[in-house]
Design an enzyme around this catalytic site. Structure first.
Site, mmCIF file in Angstrom:
data_model
loop_
_atom_site.group_PDB
_atom_site.id
_atom_site.type_symbol
_atom_site.label_atom_id
_atom_site.label_comp_id
_atom_site.label_asym_id
_atom_site.label_seq_id
_atom_site.Cartn_x
_atom_site.Cartn_y
_atom_site.Cartn_z
ATOM 1 N N LYS A 1 0.716 -1.190 0.028
ATOM 2 C CA LYS A 1 0.006 -0.065 -0.090
ATOM 3 C C LYS A 1 1.028 1.277 -0.052
ATOM 4 C CE LYS A 1 -1.820 2.585 3.264
ATOM 5 N NZ LYS A 1 -1.729 3.819 2.424
ATOM 6 N N GLU B 1 9.997 0.348 10.512
ATOM 7 C CA GLU B 1 10.998 1.120 10.572
ATOM 8 C C GLU B 1 10.546 2.481 10.893
ATOM 9 O OE1 GLU B 1 12.947 4.094 9.774
ATOM 10 O OE2 GLU B 1 12.925 3.748 7.509
ATOM 11 N N CYS C 1 13.835 9.941 7.985
ATOM 12 C CA CYS C 1 13.640 9.382 9.359
ATOM 13 C C CYS C 1 15.009 9.384 10.119
ATOM 14 C CB CYS C 1 13.222 7.880 9.435
ATOM 15 S SG CYS C 1 14.257 6.963 7.880
ATOM 16 N N GLU D 1 9.969 14.073 16.775
ATOM 17 C CA GLU D 1 10.394 14.091 15.264
ATOM 18 C C GLU D 1 9.705 15.192 14.696
ATOM 19 O OE1 GLU D 1 11.296 10.481 12.660
ATOM 20 O OE2 GLU D 1 9.416 10.816 12.623
HETATM 21 O O1 TXE Z 1 2.482 8.476 9.019
HETATM 22 P P1 TXE Z 1 1.827 7.409 9.176
HETATM 23 P P2 TXE Z 1 2.286 10.239 8.576
HETATM 24 C C1 TXE Z 1 6.788 10.227 10.792
HETATM 25 C C2 TXE Z 1 7.052 11.762 10.625
HETATM 26 C C3 TXE Z 1 5.675 12.415 10.074
HETATM 27 C C4 TXE Z 1 4.648 11.534 11.032
HETATM 28 C C5 TXE Z 1 3.357 11.448 10.579
HETATM 29 O O2 TXE Z 1 7.404 12.230 11.976
HETATM 30 O O3 TXE Z 1 5.579 13.762 10.279
HETATM 31 O O4 TXE Z 1 5.257 10.105 10.955
HETATM 32 O O5 TXE Z 1 3.375 11.153 9.114
HETATM 33 C C6 TXE Z 1 -0.263 4.077 6.642
HETATM 34 N N1 TXE Z 1 -2.823 1.061 9.768
HETATM 35 N N2 TXE Z 1 7.037 9.624 9.670
HETATM 36 O O6 TXE Z 1 1.016 10.567 9.407
HETATM 37 O O7 TXE Z 1 0.339 7.581 9.570
HETATM 38 C C7 TXE Z 1 -0.284 5.547 5.868
HETATM 39 O O8 TXE Z 1 -1.310 5.442 5.015
HETATM 40 C C8 TXE Z 1 -1.962 0.689 8.821
HETATM 41 C C9 TXE Z 1 8.296 8.874 9.705
HETATM 42 O O9 TXE Z 1 2.150 10.273 7.170
HETATM 43 O O10 TXE Z 1 2.758 6.371 9.804
HETATM 44 C C10 TXE Z 1 0.996 5.471 4.995
HETATM 45 O O11 TXE Z 1 1.036 4.610 4.128
HETATM 46 N N3 TXE Z 1 -1.327 1.839 8.011
HETATM 47 C C11 TXE Z 1 8.493 8.071 8.524
HETATM 48 C C12 TXE Z 1 2.054 5.021 6.083
HETATM 49 O O12 TXE Z 1 1.129 4.428 7.333
HETATM 50 C C13 TXE Z 1 -1.604 3.121 8.244
HETATM 51 C C14 TXE Z 1 7.930 8.193 7.305
HETATM 52 C C15 TXE Z 1 2.834 6.219 7.033
HETATM 53 O O13 TXE Z 1 1.854 6.900 7.666
HETATM 54 C C16 TXE Z 1 -2.502 3.507 9.524
HETATM 55 C C17 TXE Z 1 6.607 8.752 7.343
HETATM 56 C C18 TXE Z 1 -3.071 2.324 10.159
HETATM 57 N N4 TXE Z 1 -3.842 2.733 11.211
HETATM 58 C C19 TXE Z 1 6.410 9.515 8.378
HETATM 59 N N5 TXE Z 1 -2.525 4.756 9.386
HETATM 60 C C20 TXE Z 1 10.040 7.215 8.663
HETATM 61 N N6 TXE Z 1 10.413 6.406 9.274
HETATM 62 O O14 TXE Z 1 10.797 7.386 7.598
HETATM 63 C C21 TXE Z 1 -1.635 5.143 8.501
HETATM 64 N N7 TXE Z 1 -1.086 4.433 7.792
#
Ligand code: TXE
Length: 500
Positions: free
Chosen positions: A189, A265, A298, A399
């Site tokens: 996804k 991660e 990250c 973060e």
């Molecule tokens: O992250 P999410 P978001 C951190 C960074 C950022 C914050 C929020 O600090 O500002 O996270 O970003 C899917 N069940 N990172 O809201 O929600 C979502 O659709 C299953 C760090 O975008 O974690 C997307 O595909 N999946 C980071 C993915 O999770 C779910 C990279 C990431 O979204 C879900 C990104 C659920 N309940 C953000 N809810 C890194 N480690 O590099 C959301 N998703």
């Protein structure tokens, strides 16, 4: 809405399929709903894509399972899987400019970053795991008397892969390449903000000759499509890159469904400048530490600890470099900092900047939202430096994920190790020093999965990557990733042993 649409990305017009990709075919989402994708430099919608939900995930998982069970797939020669991964890499190379343009449009990244890093590293990842496909072997043992035992490494099954918006193409390849190399099938996804390069890849996947059902893509939101993958009873493994909050909810969903294997991660980072560092080089790496993807990485180097003897000089030179950033539309090659990825991220970063201000940190540089140099709307934020920061401030503990650094002073090696480890995160850390004994001592003491000496923000697909503490579970990249995608089966043969 038809599946195939044309999209304008910079000066290119690209044909893109926008439905769900299941069993090597484009299928309209069951609910027929769609959602819009924005250009973060303008805030304007560029295309609508189909919205996959739980029912589409279920169809994709059933398709992936059918393929996984198919004897033709099970018996596929691993050398053929290797050739398919190489072919996909070749096709990416042939379509390099389209991939760069789509990734720029979707994420707001600069041309320089997409063409030097995101696309080449994605190709490198595919070629690397192509090399592994026919080398996933077991062990044999004649050590136990009257017994012969061997192990074999079998694919885990259907892998549900949930990827973020900060490296959409790279994460796509990190998640499909080792899984496919080991003989699994995948339901991936993309993040709701950035599905474009993944959609483009699916047409290349068909051309490369991936068996139908081996890679399936769902474009949709986390709360239903993502959650449906995490809680699906027939998904054997989930790999997730994203926020800690969502990572926890995925672990919970796995625990309360079928106890699927989970690798996570998440985030976390710090960068230490010792007094004997080559300051000019340390500054260049520290600038890259925050300018790469404008802090949306990250392992971005947002917390910088500088020894008191070189603090003033570092701050002056670092500030001068940050002031040179040209912020604006990422399709203009003169701009060195593009927009933040989405309105949500932009507002989140501005919220952190406000919290830094109200917690009493000094705004040494920037600290505001801005229009791009060319007056464009979009999600631009000034390169920002906070000083006079303390360990308990939110900007030091959480973060920020934006072009914002907090610079703190330290006196001794012991003290800075304490300061750097005083976090629930443990993904990455950098150390700048000419003293290699110190470098080895400090990198050993830092609680982080990746540590850099005299460099920052460099990750190679052949070296394991992942976090200590709350930064994650498991390792991606390198040989280590193969462990995520295989189950070890032990087989014992009786060679004359009697029942006890
Ligand atoms: O992250 P999410 P978001 C951190 C960074 C950022 C914050 C929020 O600090 O500002 O996270 O970003 C899917 N069940 N990172 O809201 O929600 C979502 O659709 C299953 C760090 O975008 O974690 C997307 O595909 N999946 C980071 C993915 O999770 C779910 C990279 C990431 O979204 C879900 C990104 C659920 N309940 C953000 N809810 C890194 N480690 O590099 C959301 N998703």
């Amino acid at each position: 809405m038809p599946s195939q649409q044309s999209i304008k990305a910079g000066d290119r017009t690209i044909k893109l399929n926008t439905w769900q990709f299941i069993g090597n075919e484009w299928k309209e989402a069951v609910g027929k709903s769609t959602f819009g994708i924005e250009n973060p430099s303008t805030g304007e919608e560029v295309i609508q894509v189909s919205e996959g939900k739980a029912e589409d995930v279920d169809i994709a998982v059933k398709t992936a399972r059918k393929t996984f069970k198919d004897p033709a797939y099970k018996e596929m020669n691993p050398t053929d899987r290797s050739a398919i991964l190489q072919k996909l890499a070749d096709l990416m190379q042939e379509n390099f400019d389209d991939l760069v343009a789509l990734e720029m449009l979707d994420t707001g990244k600069t041309h320089k970053q997409c063409s030097n890093l995101d696309v080449p590293a994605s190709i490198g990842t595919l070629r690397y795991y192509a090399g592994w496909a026919d080398k996933v072997l077991g062990l044999s043992s004649f050590n136990i008397p009257k017994t012969f035992a061997y192990t074999k490494r079998e694919p885990v099954g259907v892998c549900g892969q949930i990827i973020p918006w900060n490296f959409p193409l790279l994460m796509f390849t990190w998640k499909i390449a080792p899984a496919f190399a080991c003989g699994n099938t995948v339901v991936i996804k993309s993040a709701e903000a950035t599905p474009l390069s993944a959609l483009y890849m699916c047409d290349l996947i068909v051309k490369a000759g991936f068996p139908a059902g081996s890679i399936n893509l769902i474009t949709g939101y986390g709360k239903n499509a993502g959650a449906a993958i995490a809680s699906h009873m027939d998904v054997n493994k989930v790999a997730f890159t994203g926020s800690t909050v969502t990572g926890r909810s995925i672990l919970k969903a796995a625990a309360s469904s079928n106890l699927k294997k989970v690798t996570l991660e998440l985030g976390g980072k710090r960068n230490i400048i010792f007094p004997d560092a080559d300051l000019k080089k340390a500054i260049e790496w520290s600038i890259w530490g925050i300018n790469m993807n404008f802090g949306q990485t990250c392992h971005a180097g947002t917390r910088i600890y500088v020894h008191e003897d070189v603090y003033d000089e570092f701050l002056e030179l670092y500030t001068a470099r940050m002031k040179k950033m040209v912020v604006g539309d990422n399709f203009d090659k003169n701009n060195t900092q593009g927009p933040q990825n989405s309105k949500m991220q932009y507002e989140k970063i501005l919220g952190y900047i406000d919290s830094g201000k109200s917690d009493g940190a000094t705004v040494h540089l920037g600290g505001n939202a801005i229009k791009g140099k060319d007056g464009s709307k979009g999600y631009f934020i000034e390169p920002t430096i906070f000083t006079n920061v303390t360990a308990n401030m939110k900007i030091m503990r959480e973060e920020i994920f934006g072009p914002v650094v907090a610079i703190a002073k330290f006196k001794t090696e012991e003290e800075v190790i304490e300061m750097a480890n005083d976090t629930t995160y443990g993904l990455a850390a950098g150390v700048h020093t000419k003293d290699y004994e110190r470098a080895i001592r400090v990198t050993s003491a830092l609680e982080a999965g990746t540590t850099w000496v005299n460099m920052y923000n460099f990750v190679h697909w052949s070296i394991p990557f992942g976090g200590y503490k709350e930064s994650g579970i498991g390792r991606e990249c390198g040989e280590a990733a193969l462990e995520n995608y295989t189950e070890v089966k032990a087989v014992y043969f009786n060679m004359g042993m009697r029942a006890p």
